[in-house]
Motif scaffolding. Structure first.
Motif, PDB file in Angstrom:
ATOM      1  N   SER A   1      28.193   2.574 -15.574  1.00  0.00           N
ATOM      2  CA  SER A   1      27.626   1.708 -16.489  1.00  0.00           C
ATOM      3  C   SER A   1      27.179   0.404 -15.904  1.00  0.00           C
ATOM      4  N   MET A   2      27.627   0.045 -15.048  1.00  0.00           N
ATOM      5  CA  MET A   2      27.041  -1.416 -14.182  1.00  0.00           C
ATOM      6  C   MET A   2      25.792  -1.019 -13.630  1.00  0.00           C
ATOM      7  N   SER A   3      25.632   0.380 -12.849  1.00  0.00           N
ATOM      8  CA  SER A   3      24.568   0.766 -12.407  1.00  0.00           C
ATOM      9  C   SER A   3      23.179   0.866 -13.468  1.00  0.00           C
ATOM     10  N   PHE A   4      23.541   1.351 -14.517  1.00  0.00           N
ATOM     11  CA  PHE A   4      22.692   1.672 -15.359  1.00  0.00           C
ATOM     12  C   PHE A   4      22.301   0.552 -16.188  1.00  0.00           C
ATOM     13  N   ARG A   5      23.200  -0.214 -16.466  1.00  0.00           N
ATOM     14  CA  ARG A   5      22.806  -1.363 -17.242  1.00  0.00           C
ATOM     15  C   ARG A   5      21.833  -2.217 -16.480  1.00  0.00           C
ATOM     16  N   LEU A   6      22.263  -2.491 -15.044  1.00  0.00           N
ATOM     17  CA  LEU A   6      21.073  -3.166 -14.341  1.00  0.00           C
ATOM     18  C   LEU A   6      19.782  -2.306 -14.340  1.00  0.00           C
ATOM     19  N   PHE A   7      19.798  -1.165 -14.002  1.00  0.00           N
ATOM     20  CA  PHE A   7      18.671  -0.128 -14.090  1.00  0.00           C
ATOM     21  C   PHE A   7      17.744  -0.220 -15.452  1.00  0.00           C
ATOM     22  N   GLY A   8      18.489  -0.375 -16.538  1.00  0.00           N
ATOM     23  CA  GLY A   8      17.713  -0.021 -17.543  1.00  0.00           C
ATOM     24  C   GLY A   8      17.234  -1.347 -17.937  1.00  0.00           C
ATOM     25  N   ALA A   9      18.013  -2.528 -17.739  1.00  0.00           N
ATOM     26  CA  ALA A   9      17.531  -3.839 -18.367  1.00  0.00           C
ATOM     27  C   ALA A   9      16.279  -4.353 -17.373  1.00  0.00           C
TER      28      ALA A   9
ATOM     29  N   VAL B   1       0.824  -1.055  -0.077  1.00  0.00           N
ATOM     30  CA  VAL B   1       0.048   0.145  -0.076  1.00  0.00           C
ATOM     31  C   VAL B   1       0.903   1.230  -0.043  1.00  0.00           C
ATOM     32  N   THR B   2       0.613   2.035  -0.929  1.00  0.00           N
ATOM     33  CA  THR B   2       1.421   3.334  -1.010  1.00  0.00           C
ATOM     34  C   THR B   2       0.874   4.593  -0.175  1.00  0.00           C
ATOM     35  N   GLU B   3       1.657   5.563   0.033  1.00  0.00           N
ATOM     36  CA  GLU B   3       1.298   6.737   0.972  1.00  0.00           C
ATOM     37  C   GLU B   3       0.015   7.013   0.755  1.00  0.00           C
ATOM     38  N   ARG B   4      -0.452   7.162  -0.765  1.00  0.00           N
ATOM     39  CA  ARG B   4      -1.569   7.546  -1.100  1.00  0.00           C
ATOM     40  C   ARG B   4      -2.915   6.521  -0.736  1.00  0.00           C
ATOM     41  N   GLY B   5      -2.491   5.492  -0.353  1.00  0.00           N
ATOM     42  CA  GLY B   5      -3.657   4.554  -0.063  1.00  0.00           C
ATOM     43  C   GLY B   5      -3.947   3.506  -1.133  1.00  0.00           C
ATOM     44  N   SER B   6      -3.304   3.895  -2.288  1.00  0.00           N
ATOM     45  CA  SER B   6      -3.656   2.887  -3.397  1.00  0.00           C
ATOM     46  C   SER B   6      -2.616   1.639  -3.501  1.00  0.00           C
ATOM     47  N   PRO B   7      -3.175   0.675  -3.943  1.00  0.00           N
ATOM     48  CA  PRO B   7      -2.149  -0.738  -3.892  1.00  0.00           C
ATOM     49  C   PRO B   7      -1.163  -0.516  -5.156  1.00  0.00           C
ATOM     50  N   ILE B   8      -0.300  -1.332  -4.888  1.00  0.00           N
ATOM     51  CA  ILE B   8       0.774  -1.220  -5.943  1.00  0.00           C
ATOM     52  C   ILE B   8       1.393  -2.735  -5.745  1.00  0.00           C
ATOM     53  N   SER B   9       1.775  -3.279  -6.952  1.00  0.00           N
ATOM     54  CA  SER B   9       2.637  -4.435  -6.769  1.00  0.00           C
ATOM     55  C   SER B   9       4.115  -4.181  -6.975  1.00  0.00           C
ATOM     56  N   LEU B  10       4.654  -4.876  -6.033  1.00  0.00           N
ATOM     57  CA  LEU B  10       6.132  -4.423  -5.742  1.00  0.00           C
ATOM     58  C   LEU B  10       6.971  -4.782  -6.902  1.00  0.00           C
ATOM     59  N   PRO B  11       7.682  -3.628  -7.304  1.00  0.00           N
ATOM     60  CA  PRO B  11       8.643  -3.990  -8.677  1.00  0.00           C
ATOM     61  C   PRO B  11       9.783  -4.781  -8.195  1.00  0.00           C
ATOM     62  N   ALA B  12      10.617  -4.986  -9.117  1.00  0.00           N
ATOM     63  CA  ALA B  12      11.975  -5.699  -8.871  1.00  0.00           C
ATOM     64  C   ALA B  12      12.863  -4.835  -8.289  1.00  0.00           C
ATOM     65  N   PRO B  13      13.780  -4.998  -7.153  1.00  0.00           N
ATOM     66  CA  PRO B  13      14.502  -3.914  -6.359  1.00  0.00           C
ATOM     67  C   PRO B  13      15.234  -3.105  -7.202  1.00  0.00           C
ATOM     68  N   LEU B  14      15.773  -3.912  -8.269  1.00  0.00           N
ATOM     69  CA  LEU B  14      16.850  -3.299  -9.028  1.00  0.00           C
ATOM     70  C   LEU B  14      16.208  -2.437 -10.407  1.00  0.00           C
ATOM     71  N   ALA B  15      14.962  -2.508 -10.454  1.00  0.00           N
ATOM     72  CA  ALA B  15      14.136  -1.590 -11.433  1.00  0.00           C
ATOM     73  C   ALA B  15      14.138  -0.216 -10.558  1.00  0.00           C
ATOM     74  N   ASP B  16      14.409  -0.114  -9.296  1.00  0.00           N
ATOM     75  CA  ASP B  16      14.291   1.182  -8.811  1.00  0.00           C
ATOM     76  C   ASP B  16      16.065   1.734  -8.919  1.00  0.00           C
ATOM     77  N   ILE B  17      16.155   2.869  -9.479  1.00  0.00           N
ATOM     78  CA  ILE B  17      17.498   3.384  -9.912  1.00  0.00           C
ATOM     79  C   ILE B  17      18.415   3.506  -8.492  1.00  0.00           C
ATOM     80  N   ASN B  18      17.741   3.624  -7.323  1.00  0.00           N
ATOM     81  CA  ASN B  18      18.647   3.804  -6.234  1.00  0.00           C
ATOM     82  C   ASN B  18      19.334   2.307  -5.805  1.00  0.00           C
ATOM     83  N   GLY B  19      18.207   1.362  -6.048  1.00  0.00           N
ATOM     84  CA  GLY B  19      19.017   0.001  -6.063  1.00  0.00           C
ATOM     85  C   GLY B  19      20.300  -0.393  -6.949  1.00  0.00           C
ATOM     86  N   ALA B  20      19.792  -0.114  -8.079  1.00  0.00           N
ATOM     87  CA  ALA B  20      20.654  -0.433  -9.238  1.00  0.00           C
ATOM     88  C   ALA B  20      22.192   0.208  -8.947  1.00  0.00           C
ATOM     89  N   ILE B  21      21.710   1.669  -8.576  1.00  0.00           N
ATOM     90  CA  ILE B  21      23.284   2.466  -8.174  1.00  0.00           C
ATOM     91  C   ILE B  21      23.891   1.895  -6.669  1.00  0.00           C
TER      92      ILE B  21
END
Lengths: 164, 268
Positions: free
Chosen positions: B201-209, B146-166
């Motif tokens: 390159s490693m971060s953005f490769r993961l992020f992009g993919a 559940v997000t802060e706005r109260g709407s449901p969200i299905s959790l994405p891959a952690p590395l699809a988040d740029i912070n995780g990839a970086i």
């Protein structure tokens, strides 16, 4: 600090923390025991391999040793057989020589005996002939035939008795 | 089953499918949240709207996924540790073989790419590989939050988040840098620094993919008419393949550069 693409340093650090926790957890819970086990197995196989090789080498050296011994024994047997053959040969030769000598001895002895006996017989015969001759002469001397005949018979009888 | 029965069942199947399809195309479905596709896509990349609050910190959903993945992985590892590892045999069973293969693959990769120094590397790429693999597969389960706005969200891959990839890219670079520093002193570190573009390159490769997978999946699911056979293909292409490929690529690259920075020059 407002970075582009909504990059958030705090969240990056949180991600890092997460990963560090994960990494160490995985290391102690999964990676280390599995690897230790694999290492253990590798060591077991290594020792088995080593032992097998050692045993093989031992067996090889033993085999060589036995072969050497065997060939040595063969030689020994051959030598002793030759020796005994030699011994037997020489023994046989000795025996034969001895036998020959004995035979010769016997032959010589019997020859001498025969010579001696024939000589004696001859002498006796000679003697008898001379005696007979003497008797014949005496008969001639005796005029009377009858007398002479008796006398001869007497003397021959006496001879035969004396000869016995 | 006779021929007649078969024909009947096929006919029933076909009519059912035709009915459903016609319904889909004839009925105009109103999109309820009025989330425009462009908005959804933009948020998947930038995470401006959908935030989740943990302990008062407002974070991207990817971070929640990351911790969930860690929890799942550690739990799995614990279960394996307690139930499977004590039963390990010299001649392995199927499951043991799988585990040993997993550890052995990363181990031999580390040994092959970095022959001089690979104890830490082997463990690092094992962890990174399983994290990337599991994190990408995680997307498939569609765990809800559940997000802060109260709407449901299905959790994405952690590395699809740029912070995780970086985070992962920078950490891999850090491992290479420190490995070089420990093995070869300043020279090794300089060698790693020479490839300063590596963390980016490693971060953005993961992020992009991984983001591409998330975006395409999002796009496909956004339209009802695309939500039938297509997700299977997309799911396999962008999730399963990415899980394997990205895990392999990052670990391979890390091992490669680690091997270069820790290379022992004196021996040559």
């Amino acid at each position: 600090m407002n970075l582009p693409l909504n990059i958030d340093l705090r969240q990056i650090l949180l991600h890092m923390l997460n990963f560090v926790i994960l990494a160490f957890g995985m290391y102690f819970i999964l990676y280390k025991p599995v690897k230790e086990f694999m290492e253990k197995r590798r060591k077991i196989y290594e020792t088995t391999d080593k032992e097998a090789k050692e045993n093989l080498a031992k067996a090889d050296s033993l085999k060589k040793e036995y072969e050497e011994k065997l060939s040595f024994a063969d030689e020994e047997i051959k030598k002793s057989r030759e020796q005994s053959e030699l011994q037997a040969n020489s023994d046989a030769a000795k025996i034969i020589a001895k036998a020959q000598k004995e035979a010769e001895d016997i032959l010589n002895k019997s020859k001498k005996q025969a010579e001696y006996e024939s000589k004696e017989a001859l002498q006796r015969a000679n003697r008898e002939i001379s005696e007979i001759t003497v008797a014949a002469a005496k008969k001639v001397v005796y005029k009377d035939t009858r007398e002479a005949f008796d006398a001869f018979l007497e003397s021959a009888k006496g001879d035969a008795d004396g000869g016995k | 089953m006779s021929k007649k029965q078969r024909i009947i069942s096929v006919a029933i199947f076909a009519t059912l499918i035709i009915l459903i399809l016609s319904g889909i195309f004839l009925i105009k479905t109103p999109i309820n949240n009025a989330d425009e596709i462009s908005e959804v896509m933009r948020d998947a990349v930038l995470h401006e709207r959908e935030k989740i609050s943990i302990f008062g910190i407002s974070v991207n959903p990817g971070l929640v996924s990351a911790y969930t993945v860690t929890a799942i992985l550690l739990l799995l590892a614990l279960i394996i540790r307690i139930f499977a590892i004590p039963k390990f045999k010299i001649i392995p069973g199927k499951f043991q073989l799988l585990l040993e293969q997993a550890v052995g693959t990363f181990d031999s990769l580390a040994e092959e790419k970095s022959p001089h120094r690979n104890k830490f590397l082997s463990f690092y790429i094992f962890a990174a590989g399983s994290y990337i693999f599991m994190g990408t597969i995680f997307e498939l389960f569609g765990v809800q939050a559940v997000t802060e706005r109260g709407s449901p969200i299905s959790l994405p891959a952690p590395l699809a988040d740029i912070n995780g990839a970086i985070a992962l890219g920078v950490m891999s670079y850090g491992v290479i840098l420190i490995g070089g520093l420990v093995a070869n002193g300043i020279g090794g570190a300089l060698k790693a620094l020479k490839d300063f573009s590596l963390p980016i390159s490693m971060s953005f490769r993961l992020f992009g993919a991984l983001l591409s997978g998330a975006l395409v999946t999002e796009l496909v699911y956004y339209y009802y008419s695309l939500s039938f056979v297509l997700p299977v293909i997309v799911g396999i292409l962008f999730t399963l393949l990415h899980a394997i490929i990205q895990a392999y690529v990052l670990t391979m690259l890390t091992a490669q550069f680690y091997g270069e920075s820790t290379e022992n020059k004196k021996e040559e």
